[in-house]
Design an enzyme around this catalytic site. Sequence first.
Site, PDB file in Angstrom:
ATOM      1  N   GLU A 247     100.499  82.372  19.174  1.00 48.74           N
ATOM      2  CA  GLU A 247      99.604  82.655  18.040  1.00 48.74           C
ATOM      3  C   GLU A 247      98.964  84.037  18.199  1.00 48.74           C
ATOM      4  O   GLU A 247      98.801  84.770  17.224  1.00 48.74           O
ATOM      5  CB  GLU A 247      98.523  81.579  17.912  1.00 48.74           C
ATOM      6  CG  GLU A 247      99.052  80.211  17.547  1.00 48.74           C
ATOM      7  CD  GLU A 247      99.876  80.194  16.268  1.00 48.74           C
ATOM      8  OE1 GLU A 247      99.533  80.883  15.306  1.00 48.74           O
ATOM      9  OE2 GLU A 247     100.904  79.474  16.261  1.00 48.74           O
TER      10      GLU A 247
ATOM     11  N   TRP B 287     101.369  86.201  16.895  1.00 47.70           N
ATOM     12  CA  TRP B 287     101.359  86.320  15.425  1.00 47.70           C
ATOM     13  C   TRP B 287     100.397  87.428  14.986  1.00 47.70           C
ATOM     14  O   TRP B 287     100.609  88.125  14.005  1.00 47.70           O
ATOM     15  CB  TRP B 287     100.934  85.000  14.771  1.00 47.70           C
ATOM     16  CG  TRP B 287     102.087  84.132  14.375  1.00 47.70           C
ATOM     17  CD1 TRP B 287     102.553  83.065  15.060  1.00 47.70           C
ATOM     18  CD2 TRP B 287     102.916  84.269  13.195  1.00 47.70           C
ATOM     19  NE1 TRP B 287     103.621  82.520  14.382  1.00 47.70           N
ATOM     20  CE2 TRP B 287     103.867  83.231  13.239  1.00 47.70           C
ATOM     21  CE3 TRP B 287     102.947  85.151  12.117  1.00 47.70           C
ATOM     22  CZ2 TRP B 287     104.839  83.059  12.254  1.00 47.70           C
ATOM     23  CZ3 TRP B 287     103.902  84.986  11.128  1.00 47.70           C
ATOM     24  CH2 TRP B 287     104.851  83.956  11.194  1.00 47.70           C
TER      25      TRP B 287
ATOM     26  N   TRP C 256     101.502  85.151 -12.830  1.00 49.21           N
ATOM     27  CA  TRP C 256     100.177  84.752 -12.347  1.00 49.21           C
ATOM     28  C   TRP C 256      99.244  84.494 -13.520  1.00 49.21           C
ATOM     29  O   TRP C 256      99.364  85.139 -14.563  1.00 49.21           O
ATOM     30  CB  TRP C 256      99.578  85.865 -11.476  1.00 49.21           C
ATOM     31  CG  TRP C 256     100.403  86.208 -10.276  1.00 49.21           C
ATOM     32  CD1 TRP C 256     101.122  87.347 -10.082  1.00 49.21           C
ATOM     33  CD2 TRP C 256     100.611  85.402  -9.115  1.00 49.21           C
ATOM     34  NE1 TRP C 256     101.764  87.301  -8.860  1.00 49.21           N
ATOM     35  CE2 TRP C 256     101.464  86.109  -8.237  1.00 49.21           C
ATOM     36  CE3 TRP C 256     100.155  84.139  -8.708  1.00 49.21           C
ATOM     37  CZ2 TRP C 256     101.869  85.612  -7.008  1.00 49.21           C
ATOM     38  CZ3 TRP C 256     100.567  83.657  -7.481  1.00 49.21           C
ATOM     39  CH2 TRP C 256     101.411  84.389  -6.638  1.00 49.21           C
TER      40      TRP C 256
ATOM     41  N   ASN D 181      92.974  76.985  10.609  1.00 49.84           N
ATOM     42  CA  ASN D 181      94.223  77.572  10.112  1.00 49.84           C
ATOM     43  C   ASN D 181      95.004  76.630   9.194  1.00 49.84           C
ATOM     44  O   ASN D 181      95.515  77.041   8.160  1.00 49.84           O
ATOM     45  CB  ASN D 181      95.103  77.990  11.299  1.00 49.84           C
ATOM     46  CG  ASN D 181      96.389  78.624  10.838  1.00 49.84           C
ATOM     47  OD1 ASN D 181      96.381  79.624  10.121  1.00 49.84           O
ATOM     48  ND2 ASN D 181      97.523  78.027  11.195  1.00 49.84           N
TER      49      ASN D 181
ATOM     50  N   TRP E 266      97.777  85.675  -5.161  1.00 49.94           N
ATOM     51  CA  TRP E 266      97.378  85.580  -3.744  1.00 49.94           C
ATOM     52  C   TRP E 266      96.323  86.614  -3.385  1.00 49.94           C
ATOM     53  O   TRP E 266      95.489  86.403  -2.504  1.00 49.94           O
ATOM     54  CB  TRP E 266      98.594  85.691  -2.820  1.00 49.94           C
ATOM     55  CG  TRP E 266      99.371  86.983  -2.903  1.00 49.94           C
ATOM     56  CD1 TRP E 266     100.468  87.212  -3.674  1.00 49.94           C
ATOM     57  CD2 TRP E 266      99.117  88.206  -2.189  1.00 49.94           C
ATOM     58  NE1 TRP E 266     100.912  88.506  -3.503  1.00 49.94           N
ATOM     59  CE2 TRP E 266     100.103  89.136  -2.591  1.00 49.94           C
ATOM     60  CE3 TRP E 266      98.163  88.616  -1.261  1.00 49.94           C
ATOM     61  CZ2 TRP E 266     100.150  90.449  -2.093  1.00 49.94           C
ATOM     62  CZ3 TRP E 266      98.211  89.911  -0.768  1.00 49.94           C
ATOM     63  CH2 TRP E 266      99.197  90.813  -1.189  1.00 49.94           C
TER      64      TRP E 266
ATOM     65  N   TRP F   3      98.296  85.659   3.705  1.00 47.88           N
ATOM     66  CA  TRP F   3      98.327  85.317   2.273  1.00 47.88           C
ATOM     67  C   TRP F   3      99.729  85.500   1.706  1.00 47.88           C
ATOM     68  O   TRP F   3     100.207  84.693   0.907  1.00 47.88           O
ATOM     69  CB  TRP F   3      97.282  86.124   1.480  1.00 47.88           C
ATOM     70  CG  TRP F   3      95.947  85.436   1.536  1.00 47.88           C
ATOM     71  CD1 TRP F   3      94.912  85.726   2.374  1.00 47.88           C
ATOM     72  CD2 TRP F   3      95.541  84.290   0.773  1.00 47.88           C
ATOM     73  NE1 TRP F   3      93.882  84.830   2.180  1.00 47.88           N
ATOM     74  CE2 TRP F   3      94.233  83.945   1.205  1.00 47.88           C
ATOM     75  CE3 TRP F   3      96.132  83.521  -0.223  1.00 47.88           C
ATOM     76  CZ2 TRP F   3      93.527  82.861   0.657  1.00 47.88           C
ATOM     77  CZ3 TRP F   3      95.423  82.446  -0.766  1.00 47.88           C
ATOM     78  CH2 TRP F   3      94.143  82.127  -0.334  1.00 47.88           C
TER      79      TRP F   3
HETATM   80  P1  FAD Z   1      93.737  80.018  17.682  1.00 42.81           P
HETATM   81  O1  FAD Z   1      94.612  78.915  17.187  1.00 42.81           O
HETATM   82  O2  FAD Z   1      92.901  79.731  18.863  1.00 42.81           O
HETATM   83  O3  FAD Z   1      94.679  81.272  17.921  1.00 42.81           O
HETATM   84  C1  FAD Z   1      94.352  82.319  18.845  1.00 42.81           C
HETATM   85  C2  FAD Z   1      94.337  83.658  18.135  1.00 42.81           C
HETATM   86  O4  FAD Z   1      95.623  83.965  17.613  1.00 42.81           O
HETATM   87  C3  FAD Z   1      93.406  83.706  16.929  1.00 42.81           C
HETATM   88  O5  FAD Z   1      92.084  83.952  17.333  1.00 42.81           O
HETATM   89  C4  FAD Z   1      94.024  84.821  16.100  1.00 42.81           C
HETATM   90  O6  FAD Z   1      93.594  86.086  16.535  1.00 42.81           O
HETATM   91  C5  FAD Z   1      95.502  84.679  16.388  1.00 42.81           C
HETATM   92  N1  FAD Z   1      96.152  83.905  15.314  1.00 42.81           N
HETATM   93  C6  FAD Z   1      96.245  82.561  15.224  1.00 42.81           C
HETATM   94  N2  FAD Z   1      96.968  82.214  14.131  1.00 42.81           N
HETATM   95  C7  FAD Z   1      97.324  83.369  13.535  1.00 42.81           C
HETATM   96  C8  FAD Z   1      98.081  83.672  12.363  1.00 42.81           C
HETATM   97  N3  FAD Z   1      98.627  82.727  11.607  1.00 42.81           N
HETATM   98  N4  FAD Z   1      98.240  84.975  12.026  1.00 42.81           N
HETATM   99  C9  FAD Z   1      97.707  85.965  12.789  1.00 42.81           C
HETATM  100  N5  FAD Z   1      96.987  85.726  13.912  1.00 42.81           N
HETATM  101  C10 FAD Z   1      96.800  84.448  14.276  1.00 42.81           C
HETATM  102  N6  FAD Z   1      93.240  85.323  11.012  1.00 42.81           N
HETATM  103  C11 FAD Z   1      92.363  86.318  11.242  1.00 42.81           C
HETATM  104  O7  FAD Z   1      92.077  86.625  12.401  1.00 42.81           O
HETATM  105  N7  FAD Z   1      91.793  87.015  10.202  1.00 42.81           N
HETATM  106  C12 FAD Z   1      92.072  86.721   8.899  1.00 42.81           C
HETATM  107  O8  FAD Z   1      91.549  87.385   7.994  1.00 42.81           O
HETATM  108  C13 FAD Z   1      92.961  85.636   8.633  1.00 42.81           C
HETATM  109  N8  FAD Z   1      93.247  85.267   7.355  1.00 42.81           N
HETATM  110  C14 FAD Z   1      94.103  84.213   7.137  1.00 42.81           C
HETATM  111  C15 FAD Z   1      94.398  83.854   5.810  1.00 42.81           C
HETATM  112  C16 FAD Z   1      95.264  82.782   5.550  1.00 42.81           C
HETATM  113  C17 FAD Z   1      95.585  82.418   4.111  1.00 42.81           C
HETATM  114  C18 FAD Z   1      95.837  82.075   6.618  1.00 42.81           C
HETATM  115  C19 FAD Z   1      96.773  80.928   6.364  1.00 42.81           C
HETATM  116  C20 FAD Z   1      95.576  82.441   7.926  1.00 42.81           C
HETATM  117  C21 FAD Z   1      94.717  83.511   8.209  1.00 42.81           C
HETATM  118  N9  FAD Z   1      94.415  83.907   9.529  1.00 42.81           N
HETATM  119  C22 FAD Z   1      93.551  84.948   9.748  1.00 42.81           C
HETATM  120  C23 FAD Z   1      95.145  83.334  10.672  1.00 42.81           C
HETATM  121  C24 FAD Z   1      94.496  82.115  11.352  1.00 42.81           C
HETATM  122  O9  FAD Z   1      94.132  81.159  10.392  1.00 42.81           O
HETATM  123  C25 FAD Z   1      93.286  82.457  12.203  1.00 42.81           C
HETATM  124  O10 FAD Z   1      93.565  83.539  13.058  1.00 42.81           O
HETATM  125  C26 FAD Z   1      92.878  81.257  13.062  1.00 42.81           C
HETATM  126  O11 FAD Z   1      92.588  80.144  12.250  1.00 42.81           O
HETATM  127  C27 FAD Z   1      91.689  81.625  13.906  1.00 42.81           C
HETATM  128  O12 FAD Z   1      91.210  80.529  14.620  1.00 42.81           O
HETATM  129  P2  FAD Z   1      91.277  80.499  16.191  1.00 42.81           P
HETATM  130  O13 FAD Z   1      90.714  81.746  16.748  1.00 42.81           O
HETATM  131  O14 FAD Z   1      90.677  79.210  16.630  1.00 42.81           O
HETATM  132  O15 FAD Z   1      92.847  80.494  16.437  1.00 42.81           O
END
Ligand code: FAD
Length: 486
Positions: free
Chosen positions: A283, A286, A314, A349, A367, A390
């Site tokens: 992640e 990602w 849209w 997420n 979006w 998005w």
């Molecule tokens: P954990 O599950 O603990 O993951 C560890 C780290 O990995 C996160 O802190 C984050 O930096 C990174 N990460 C995890 N999932 C993703 C992902 N899908 N894409 C990119 N990085 C990821 N994340 C943001 O940081 N900023 C945003 O503005 C953002 N907008 C989002 C919008 C949408 C529509 C969606 C579906 C996801 C978005 N995310 C965003 C990705 C993700 O939802 C969050 O990073 C995550 O929920 C953060 O929680 P956590 O730190 O507990 O994640």
Amino acid sequence: MTEDSTKKGPTLVWFRQDLRLSDNPALVSAVERGEPIVPLYLLDDDTPGNWTMGGASRWWLHKSLESLAADLASKGAQLLLRRGRAEDAIPALAEEIGAATVVWNRCYEPWAVPRDTAIKQTLKAAGVAADSFSASLLQEPWTVETGAGSPYTVFSPFWRAIRDRHVPKPLAAPDRLSGLSGLSGDSLEDWALLPEAPDWAGGLRETWSPGETAAQERLAAFLEERVAGYAAERNRPDIEGTSGLSPYLHWGEISPRQIWHATLHHLSAEDKAEKGVWSFLSEVGWRDFSYHLLYHWPSLMDETWKENFKAFPWREDPERYRVWCRGETGFPIVDAGMRQLWHTGWMHNRVRMIVGSFLIKDLMIHWREGERWFWDTLVDADAASNGASWQWVAGCGADAAPYFRIFNPMTQGEKFDPAGDYVRKWVPEVAGLPDRYLHRPWEAPDEVLASAGITLGESYPKPIVDHSQAREAALAAFEKIKKGAA
Ligand code: FAD
């Protein structure tokens, strides 16, 4: 004039999205120069494309700067706060303090890359050395390429390409800093980053402690208590199964290199955690991938990536958009997510995907509207992750969910919030419903609704769409534009 690397004079350390003292290569290089340093945070609201920092980000920034200033002061340097357009303010300040060198850690936003290049040129032309460092990603975006020499557009091969690469060990925080005194700057209060009338930040204050120390404590607790179960629990919004590190990562209060090494160190001590550790690190991968996309396609935040999707019909529907933003759609899992976001500045997420799919596919609202709302309300609002995610949900991004994947808010709720704890917390109006109807209150018989104290349309909204009909309409629209879909 050209720069002279032997010139004497203070070093200006320009903090941006790297609000920490440890693993901060720009700061370490400044200390190594042996001249006094001037740590600066510059508030620059002149961001093109209407991407000025949103409200939740401003709240976080205020708290984070308080913490950074205290950490710097404890080592002997005072954080200078200034406001202005970076292209003007950085060279002007360099001149004012007689800086010989200006250092910063790199940012990758489409507005930051050309701006920083221009600033470097201006400084060098004025005889000031300028150096930038890699500090916010596992790998620099331009160093990862396919066998054909092009950027990656799909996550899995990108991840395979980076997961075995060397990640430099994090740098220790400097023991002592020698600051330059007597400079006049703004006070943090002058910037009015905290909301006042109304003060909507109560939930943010209850939920978060911004700053480097809190980031390290959060990582340690996550590794100790949750990483082993991460692979199984990361999709459950009713469980605290993820790290909650996203705002700390966005603001650079912790670096991905620190996370990488601490997590692998934990694995070497705890072999049962292998699955969770690699799921978690992927992640973080990602995040790097999102930056890779943003760097190579700077219009990621604004423009639909897949050409054929630009023809999607849209809908302009301000009223439904408003209802979605407020968490009053009548679909409990969607409303729970939108209220969690409003209250805490963060959303799980899985629920981000559900609410995103609902906006785009059930309501057929662009979006970009969702991206904008998240930009304003998330404490982790991030150009790369937000834009890429998005587009992923919409199905129009580089690596995206298939367009025909339309999340069913009822079955998603039942699968990922099986006992309804998440919905009951954020949508108390429906808390009295038995689990069977919790994610679909409109199917509950009248007597069940009555005994739960619910009058649909009054105490809780009726669903704003019929999901099956909305799904058919979206699929029909997607079918039309499908030709040419990658
Ligand atoms: P954990 O599950 O603990 O993951 C560890 C780290 O990995 C996160 O802190 C984050 O930096 C990174 N990460 C995890 N999932 C993703 C992902 N899908 N894409 C990119 N990085 C990821 N994340 C943001 O940081 N900023 C945003 O503005 C953002 N907008 C989002 C919008 C949408 C529509 C969606 C579906 C996801 C978005 N995310 C965003 C990705 C993700 O939802 C969050 O990073 C995550 O929920 C953060 O929680 P956590 O730190 O507990 O994640």
